[in-house]
Motif scaffolding. Sequence first.
Motif, mmCIF file in Angstrom:
data_model
loop_
_atom_site.group_PDB
_atom_site.id
_atom_site.type_symbol
_atom_site.label_atom_id
_atom_site.label_comp_id
_atom_site.label_asym_id
_atom_site.label_seq_id
_atom_site.Cartn_x
_atom_site.Cartn_y
_atom_site.Cartn_z
ATOM 1 N N UNK A 139 3.360 -8.332 -5.520
ATOM 2 C CA UNK A 139 3.409 -7.513 -4.310
ATOM 3 C C UNK A 139 2.082 -6.799 -4.071
ATOM 4 N N UNK A 140 1.443 -6.378 -5.142
ATOM 5 C CA UNK A 140 0.162 -5.678 -5.006
ATOM 6 C C UNK A 140 -0.959 -6.614 -4.564
ATOM 7 N N UNK B 228 0.841 -1.191 0.000
ATOM 8 C CA UNK B 228 0.000 0.000 0.000
ATOM 9 C C UNK B 228 0.877 1.241 0.000
ATOM 10 N N UNK B 229 0.648 2.183 -0.928
ATOM 11 C CA UNK B 229 -0.298 2.070 -2.035
ATOM 12 C C UNK B 229 0.211 1.094 -3.086
#
Length: 448
Positions: free
Chosen positions: A376-377, A349-350
């Motif tokens: 990763x997101x 995040x973000x």
Amino acid sequence: MAPHTRTFTTYDGTARAYRTEGRGEPLVVLPGGPLRDPVRLGDLGGLSAHRTLVVLPARGTGDGAAPADPASHRRDRVADVEALRAHLGLDRIDLLGHSAGGDLATLYAAAHPERVRSLVLAAPGTHAVGIGVETSDEEGDTVHHGDGAFAPEATRRALRALTAPVLVLAGGDDHGPTPAEAAALAVCFPHAELLVQAGAGHVPWADDPGGFARPVAAFLDPEVRTVTVDGVRLAYRVRGPEGAPPVVLVHGRGGDSTEWRKITAELAADRRVYALDLRGHGLSDHPGEYGFAALRDEIGGFLKALGLAGATVVGHSMGGAAACLLAQREPALIGRLVLEDAPVFFPVLPPRGPAGLPEEPVAFDWAVLDATNADLNAPDPAWREELTAVTAPTLIIGGGPTSHLPQRHLAWMAERVPDARLVTIEAGHLVHAARPREFLSALREFGV
């Protein structure tokens, strides 16, 4: 280093010019193509970053030294290569021949096998050993090619004395030599490796610069070895006594095996240390498919291919994440696990956006960024849930508050992995580079 033109005197008193470019140990380059300016070689797809290219053009090409007569053309050039070796003050040379220069390199190796340290034949001519010398015309009659300067049978016999390693590199099409002809050429050498560069033609560094330079640089570096895992050629470096407990070092995103040199030098006193270039990095292939799962499978394949089941695996950042996933899926492959400031599969995040294009050349495949950013997101939730499946004793090393990774996630991981301990070394994300002594001390206390 910018190109420079220098001169030397050959065996018959002829002044010859040669060009040098790059850095590192010299690599004598014999370009192919009749009467063409060797400047067209460029730096061989970036190979000049690894070696000093010493380019010797054909007689009559740019330096005014025409052959005495056509029949003596290749004989003169073999003697010229030997004169250049003496001029450079080298007992043995690393030699690369392209196209017709490959025939010349082969003839030199046959004439002076004791002077060749390694030999690379890139899309080489094959007439020196008699491959392709004879064909049949439409009526079935034998047609002889060449100028009569070759004695293939004698050359083949002489090559049996060559102890140097040989790399024969062919393009994936039929623009000479074909992969089959290149394979037949490789058989003529006692210690030869064949590499077919898919998608490349007769000038492989022009079609795929990195795909040419990386395997050649790996082959020429005596510290580098290669192994193929699931069709991907992986480069790695190994040090330490054979038979000692194995330790495998896996770098992070954008790194390579060379970043572990200080760590390797210490561990190699009593460990067999393997430092791997992951796909898309260092001197390994760039297959285009990345992500944590692909890297997990690659590390597992590497351990299996080299018979390293039960090794200690030390992974930094991205390499640590992939090693952790492997320890979950195949616990028996890893004896001890060290995770250096590795992400813990919580969504970033973000979220990270597209990487865009690099402003300057980079030493790894830029596509790695988008592939690993996607993981990763939005990491697979199972990756967190299955941390309890890790059976290897695990050391988690955090970089402290100056690291960009949330250190609370590392503490959370240490609570989930059944046999884990957390050590913080306030060095930021690159712990092993910034604080190598403290990093090594933590490894030794852990039993590595």
